[in-house]
Design an enzyme around this catalytic site. Structure first.
Site, PDB file in Angstrom:
ATOM      1  N   TYR A 124       0.758  -1.195   0.028  1.00 46.21           N
ATOM      2  CA  TYR A 124      -0.172  -0.019   0.033  1.00 46.21           C
ATOM      3  C   TYR A 124       0.654   1.236  -0.010  1.00 46.21           C
ATOM      4  CZ  TYR A 124      -5.005   0.540   0.555  1.00 46.21           C
ATOM      5  OH  TYR A 124      -6.485   1.004   0.009  1.00 46.21           O
ATOM      6  N   ASP A 224      -5.837 -16.087   3.926  1.00 49.08           N
ATOM      7  CA  ASP A 224      -7.140 -16.847   3.406  1.00 49.08           C
ATOM      8  C   ASP A 224      -7.612 -17.537   4.312  1.00 49.08           C
ATOM      9  OD1 ASP A 224      -4.622 -17.936   3.634  1.00 49.08           O
ATOM     10  OD2 ASP A 224      -4.714 -19.054   1.562  1.00 49.08           O
ATOM     11  N   ASP A 248      -6.899  -3.864   4.717  1.00 50.06           N
ATOM     12  CA  ASP A 248      -7.592  -2.948   4.015  1.00 50.06           C
ATOM     13  C   ASP A 248      -8.914  -3.805   3.229  1.00 50.06           C
ATOM     14  OD1 ASP A 248      -8.576  -0.815   2.147  1.00 50.06           O
ATOM     15  OD2 ASP A 248      -7.748  -2.088   0.845  1.00 50.06           O
TER      16      ASP A 248
END
Ligand code: NAD
Length: 360
Positions: A124, A224, A248
């Site tokens: 990011y 995940d 995020d």
């Protein structure tokens, strides 16, 4: 005593949800001096930059800001005004509590997860190399020479960097938050099985910090697997601490569990500066329609009241919002089982209803 707060209405639906929120804050009886500051489109038109210096000076002076969402103007030179603001002020924590309120149309009940997202590094940070740029070709050559890894010449490249220092402070924040707020467990989220150096460092540093907090349970989970488990049984999670990009994505997943972006508050926090803002963006298609839900911004304001030490007022605001939701009469379209329900009210009517509840 009046609080000096930098007020940034933002773009799109920002001014509407900000106005509704300011009305509710003023109805608490607490006095605020609003230092109005523009960022985004309006600042671009007025000052030629979406992130003017006077806004940064105002936040540095007041130490607390309440902010609406900001659209990043195309071609402004900023990848994102929001990212630039967080990086410039070193607001290293993105705090996003996601809590179920009774009667919200959602498949989940009793969710109470706090997402603590690292805000300054990872993919990011926006360190990117564009396809066919000379520096991209140099980087591709360097990587080939350094360890024989071949990256296709028609690639763009983003850099993922995770540092021990940034990980230490975000994980410490998560544990301190857990302690202060009576939370029982911190879960560190990673993908260290594949990204052994970056996420591996996040994981080992988190485990090292956790040893200083024997009173709080600590667990680790692969990102995940976390997503799958959140969808199956979100109630098993308490405080999540994540690197920037996973944070995020997972915070929007958690917003979805509690009824959507209209209810998801947030804060960006540094050592002694905090900017409170909803998780949602400026939703440009709804601008000026008095349609969207101001509750995410109001709940962000309740977080701000807690940060200022105004616990009782924060509880009153949050309690009034919860009652308005539970009654289901004065809520916006996104809080109705059918989004086209004609009984949905507008942004300003929600503010009136919340204020009314605070008086009762
Ligand atoms: P968005 O969050 O603005 O909107 C996505 C959709 O979510 C909307 O179309 C709407 O259906 C729903 N929604 C959002 N807020 C809502 C509310 N308060 N009540 C009811 N429904 C709501 O996301 P986007 O369209 O991807 O982004 C629009 C702009 O906002 C972009 O320029 C983006 O960069 C910016 N953005 C800013 C911030 C911020 O300021 N922190 C955060 C995210 C996006």
């Amino acid at each position: 005593m009046a609080y000096n707060i930098t007020l940034i209405p933002g773009d799109g639906i920002g001014p509407e949800v900000t106005e509704a929120t300011v009305k509710v804050l003023e109805a608490t009886g607490i006095e605020f001096h609003w230092d109005l500051a523009f960022a985004g489109d309006r600042a671009q038109d007025m000052y030629g930059t979406p992130l003017p210096q006077y806004l940064l000076d105002s936040i540095r002076k007041n130490r607390v800001a309440l902010k609406g969402p900001i659209t990043t103007p195309v071609g402004s030179g900023f990848r994102s005004v929001n990212v630039a603001l967080r990086k410039t002020l070193d607001l290293y924590v993105c705090l996003r509590p996601c809590k179920s309120y009774p009667e919200v149309p959602s498949s989940y009940q009793d969710v109470d997860v706090v997402v603590v997202r690292e805000n300054t590094e990872d993919l990011y940070a926006g360190i990117e190399y564009e396809m066919e740029a000379p520096e991209t070709a140099r980087l591709i050559r360097f990587i080939a020479e350094a360890d024989g890894q071949r990256i296709s010449e028609d690639s763009s490249i983003s850099i993922k960097s995770i540092s021990r220092s940034a990980t230490r402070r975000i994980v410490r924040y998560a544990f301190e938050y857990a302690r202060k707020n009576g939370r029982k467990k911190v879960t560190a989220v990673h993908k260290a099985n594949i990204m052994k150096f970056t996420d591996g460092l996040f994981l080992s540093t988190a485990a090292e910090v956790a040893r200083n907090y024997p009173d709080i349970e600590f667990e680790t989970v692969i990102v995940d697997s976390l997503c799958m488990q959140l969808v199956r049984s979100p109630q098993r999670f308490d405080v999540l601490v994540l690197p920037n990009l996973y944070g995020d994505i997972v915070s929007e997943l958690c917003a979805g569990l509690i009824g959507g972006l209209g209810l998801a508050p947030g804060a960006n926090i540094g050592e002694d500066i905090a900017v409170f803002e909803p998780t949602h963006g400026s939703a440009p298609k709804y601008t000026g329609q008095n349609k969207v839900n101001p509750m995410a911004m109001m709940l962000s304001a309740a977080m701000m009241l807690r940060y200022l030490g105004e616990e009782e007022a924060a509880n009153r605001v949050e309690g009034a919002i919860a009652q308005v939701i539970a009654e289901g009469r004065s809520v916006t379209y996104d809080m109705k089982a059918d989004r086209n329900d004609p009984t949905a009210v507008g942004t300003s009517q929600v503010a009136d209803a919340v204020i009314q509840k605070m008086k009762e």
